[in-house]
Motif scaffolding. Structure first.
Motif, PDB file in Angstrom:
ATOM      1  N   MET A   1      10.213   9.441  11.076  1.00 52.34           N
ATOM      2  CA  MET A   1       8.949   9.708  10.395  1.00 52.34           C
ATOM      3  C   MET A   1       9.218  10.382   9.056  1.00 52.34           C
ATOM      4  O   MET A   1      10.027  11.289   8.961  1.00 52.34           O
ATOM      5  N   ARG A   2       8.496   9.918   8.038  1.00 56.17           N
ATOM      6  CA  ARG A   2       8.561  10.613   6.750  1.00 56.17           C
ATOM      7  C   ARG A   2       7.348  11.517   6.624  1.00 56.17           C
ATOM      8  O   ARG A   2       6.218  11.113   6.900  1.00 56.17           O
ATOM      9  N   ILE A   3       7.593  12.745   6.199  1.00 58.83           N
ATOM     10  CA  ILE A   3       6.526  13.721   5.997  1.00 58.83           C
ATOM     11  C   ILE A   3       6.652  14.260   4.579  1.00 58.83           C
ATOM     12  O   ILE A   3       7.692  14.802   4.192  1.00 58.83           O
ATOM     13  N   ASP A   4       5.592  14.101   3.773  1.00 61.29           N
ATOM     14  CA  ASP A   4       5.534  14.666   2.422  1.00 61.29           C
ATOM     15  C   ASP A   4       4.523  15.798   2.420  1.00 61.29           C
ATOM     16  O   ASP A   4       3.402  15.645   2.937  1.00 61.29           O
ATOM     17  N   VAL A   5       4.903  16.925   1.852  1.00 62.20           N
ATOM     18  CA  VAL A   5       3.998  18.065   1.750  1.00 62.20           C
ATOM     19  C   VAL A   5       3.842  18.409   0.277  1.00 62.20           C
ATOM     20  O   VAL A   5       4.841  18.567  -0.446  1.00 62.20           O
ATOM     21  N   VAL A   6       2.591  18.532  -0.173  1.00 62.32           N
ATOM     22  CA  VAL A   6       2.299  18.887  -1.556  1.00 62.32           C
ATOM     23  C   VAL A   6       1.652  20.266  -1.551  1.00 62.32           C
ATOM     24  O   VAL A   6       0.659  20.501  -0.858  1.00 62.32           O
ATOM     25  N   ALA A  96       0.094   5.301   7.663  1.00 64.60           N
ATOM     26  CA  ALA A  96       0.250   6.515   6.860  1.00 64.60           C
ATOM     27  C   ALA A  96      -1.036   7.317   6.954  1.00 64.60           C
ATOM     28  O   ALA A  96      -2.130   6.753   6.913  1.00 64.60           O
ATOM     29  N   VAL A  97      -0.922   8.617   7.105  1.00 63.34           N
ATOM     30  CA  VAL A  97      -2.086   9.483   7.287  1.00 63.34           C
ATOM     31  C   VAL A  97      -2.024  10.615   6.273  1.00 63.34           C
ATOM     32  O   VAL A  97      -0.992  11.288   6.138  1.00 63.34           O
ATOM     33  N   ASP A 115      -1.460  11.968  18.845  1.00 61.71           N
ATOM     34  CA  ASP A 115      -1.898  10.804  18.080  1.00 61.71           C
ATOM     35  C   ASP A 115      -1.102  10.677  16.787  1.00 61.71           C
ATOM     36  O   ASP A 115      -0.600   9.597  16.446  1.00 61.71           O
ATOM     37  N   LEU A 116      -0.965  11.774  16.056  1.00 62.72           N
ATOM     38  CA  LEU A 116      -0.286  11.722  14.760  1.00 62.72           C
ATOM     39  C   LEU A 116       1.212  11.512  14.906  1.00 62.72           C
ATOM     40  O   LEU A 116       1.872  11.043  13.971  1.00 62.72           O
ATOM     41  N   ALA A 117       1.768  11.850  16.065  1.00 56.59           N
ATOM     42  CA  ALA A 117       3.190  11.589  16.291  1.00 56.59           C
ATOM     43  C   ALA A 117       3.485  10.093  16.303  1.00 56.59           C
ATOM     44  O   ALA A 117       4.644   9.683  16.162  1.00 56.59           O
ATOM     45  N   GLY A 118       2.464   9.274  16.442  1.00 55.87           N
ATOM     46  CA  GLY A 118       2.649   7.832  16.409  1.00 55.87           C
ATOM     47  C   GLY A 118       2.546   7.235  15.031  1.00 55.87           C
ATOM     48  O   GLY A 118       2.683   6.019  14.865  1.00 55.87           O
ATOM     49  N   ALA A 119       2.285   8.060  14.014  1.00 58.47           N
ATOM     50  CA  ALA A 119       2.206   7.558  12.638  1.00 58.47           C
ATOM     51  C   ALA A 119       3.608   7.323  12.084  1.00 58.47           C
ATOM     52  O   ALA A 119       4.593   7.895  12.567  1.00 58.47           O
ATOM     53  N   ASP A 120       3.706   6.498  11.048  1.00 55.91           N
ATOM     54  CA  ASP A 120       4.984   6.270  10.372  1.00 55.91           C
ATOM     55  C   ASP A 120       5.204   7.275   9.244  1.00 55.91           C
ATOM     56  O   ASP A 120       6.348   7.592   8.904  1.00 55.91           O
ATOM     57  N   ARG A 121       4.089   7.743   8.684  1.00 58.14           N
ATOM     58  CA  ARG A 121       4.214   8.643   7.535  1.00 58.14           C
ATOM     59  C   ARG A 121       3.032   9.592   7.489  1.00 58.14           C
ATOM     60  O   ARG A 121       1.890   9.199   7.748  1.00 58.14           O
ATOM     61  N   LEU A 122       3.302  10.855   7.179  1.00 62.64           N
ATOM     62  CA  LEU A 122       2.276  11.866   6.985  1.00 62.64           C
ATOM     63  C   LEU A 122       2.395  12.423   5.579  1.00 62.64           C
ATOM     64  O   LEU A 122       3.501  12.715   5.113  1.00 62.64           O
ATOM     65  N   ILE A 123       1.259  12.565   4.898  1.00 61.60           N
ATOM     66  CA  ILE A 123       1.210  13.237   3.598  1.00 61.60           C
ATOM     67  C   ILE A 123       0.282  14.427   3.764  1.00 61.60           C
ATOM     68  O   ILE A 123      -0.902  14.259   4.104  1.00 61.60           O
TER      69      ILE A 123
END
Length: 492
Positions: A1-6, A96-97, A115-123
């Motif tokens: 999983m890719r996670i971007d935090v701004v 992506a969420v 639920d969100l653990a099944g996403a491919d990408r979180l921003i």
């Protein structure tokens, strides 16, 4: 999983380099990237906020700065399953969420994390001040991007970074390979089981006068699992009744229901969930309702050869409002009632139970004489198999005269709770032995009494409407302290 935090404080997220999340980053299980929002601000002061339109306290984060930042981060996704942005404005294949921590969002729960653990990408967009301009989530939702505004609790923080850390850790630990033992997430609090986790204990076994339960040292894995499950139910009932209400009845076995009943919750037949149950001493105003409950429940215990008119004759003679009123007023009698203060849960398939309706009762009678030498009304003759106590021994005998639960509470665990309550009350009243008679064909009742510690002691003949019925006589020795002994843990 890719996670971007701004965030405007990217160093705040350094804590994610620690522990299991940090190790997951090192192992390549999580691609975590932190971005400084001010990199997309174009003035000399790198301004990211402005005063609220229409006036008001505080500052609001600018949509133009956030728009540039999120556009750039979203576009930088060619190497992840979410893919690059398509001409239509949405991301390519994959999920992506965009997460926006905000106290005005929906509550973040373990189900949300799953639920969100099944996403491919979180921003993750970390707001500050009075939050991010509300047009930002609306804009990206209109572009076809999944947007979730989430709150970690009913309180306000200075910014979204702390909430982002909470959510990232809760989500990332569910990803395959992040935890060393995948079973760790199965029985923990807020898992799919719907209960708080049981107590956690380790060595030393005895510590400062507190000893670990013997069952944990038994090596009997089935007993340990059951004890832990019961502990989880007890903890959840005491601390999070809202979680008990949400339990799916189809996931509860008979022992679960018995444990729930011991802690004040029952599952009526056809119910969508557990309902609060209150056990209390009967009051004079209960006499009429008790008689009505007795008239409904007594036939359930009768053998099939009894005619309805014979049963009705017995009810009219022995289970009247006047008889219950006498018992309630007599100190030698103990009458306990169970009621559902809120009734049965809405939407149940079975006949509804009204709020405050009586759904069960138990009666014991002490074999002691009053000042006039009379025994309690309704006390059955003690069978020969139950020895009379020696007057000098200080022993007293009681009859467990009645234990009945409404048919809508059958297999709910209510009957064992009523039995336990009656035994403890009889012991406090001075009884050292308690006996009962139940029809020899009523195997369900006999099994319930046996689980409570009763042993068969013989038989008796009991008349119902003039017809002789053969009962099994059972008895139990009560410890002086009020706890039955010996006794097995009551079950449904």
């Amino acid at each position: 999983m890719r996670i971007d935090v701004v965030s405007i404080f990217p160093a705040f997220l350094d804590v994610l380099d620690l522990s299991l999340i940090g190790r997951a980053r090192e192992d390549g299980l999580i691609d975590l990237r932190v971005h400084d929002l001010r990199d997309w601000a174009h003035d000399r002061h790198r301004t990211v906020d402005d005063t609220p339109l229409g006036g008001g306290a505080g500052m609001v984060m600018r949509p133009d700065v956030w728009g540039e930042a999120l556009d750039a981060v979203l576009a930088d996704g060619a190497e992840v399953p979410g893919g690059p942005e398509t001409p239509g404005g949405a991301l390519g294949a994959g999920r992506a969420v965009l997460l926006i921590p905000t106290p005005a969002g929906e509550v973040f729960t373990q189900r949300t994390a799953e639920d969100l653990a099944g996403a491919d990408r979180l921003i993750v967009a970390c707001g500050r001040y009075e939050g991010i301009d509300s047009r930002v989530p609306r804009h990206y939702a209109a572009r076809g991007i999944e947007v979730r505004e989430l709150s970690i609790g009913d309180y306000v923080l200075n910014g979204g970074e702390a909430a982002a850390i909470v959510m990232i850790e809760a989500i990332a630990r569910l990803l395959p390979g992040v935890l060393g033992n995948p079973a760790s997430v199965v029985e923990e609090s807020h898992s799919a089981l719907g209960l708080l986790e049981h107590e956690a204990l380790t060595r030393p076994v005895a510590w400062r006068g507190l000893d670990a339960p013997e069952v944990l040292l038994s090596g009997d894995h089935a007993r340990i699992a059951r004890a832990r499950r019961d502990e989880a139910i007890a903890r959840t009932a005491a601390r999070r009744p809202d979680m008990i209400r949400a339990l799916d009845p189809t996931t509860l076995d008979s022992q679960d229901r018995a444990a729930l009943a011991r802690h004040g919750w029952v599952v009526p037949a056809g119910s969508l969930g557990p309902a609060p149950m209150r056990l209390r001493p009967a009051e004079p105003d209960d006499a009429r309702a008790l008689a009505a409950l007795a008239a409904r429940t007594f036939p359930d215990a009768c053998p099939p050869f009894l005619a309805p008119e014979e049963i009705a004759a017995h009810v009219a003679r022995a289970l009247t409002p006047e008889r219950f009123a006498q018992w309630i007023a007599d100190e030698r009698a103990g009458v306990a009632v169970a009621e559902l203060p809120e009734g049965s849960p809405a939407g149940s398939d079975a006949e509804p139970i009204a709020p405050g309706e009586l759904v069960g009762y138990a009666v014991f009678l002490l074999e002691t004489r009053d000042a006039d030498g009379a025994l309690p009304e309704g006390l059955d003759a003690r069978p020969p198999s139950i020895a009379a106590p020696d007057a000098a021994s200080g022993r007293a005998v009681a009859e467990l005269s009645k234990v009945y639960a409404d048919s809508r509470l059958r297999a709910s665990g209510l009957a064992p709770v009523l039995i336990s309550h009656a035994l403890a009350s009889a012991a406090r009243a001075g009884a050292t032995e308690i006996w009962l008679g139940t029809h020899e064909g009523n195997r369900r009742a006999r099994k319930a009494y046996k689980r409570a510690g009763f042993s068969a002691r013989g038989t008796r003949v009991y008349e119902v409407g003039g017809t002789a019925c053969r009962d099994v006589v059972m008895s139990l020795t009560l410890a002086p302290a009020g706890e039955p002994s010996p006794r097995k843990e009551p079950r449904a």
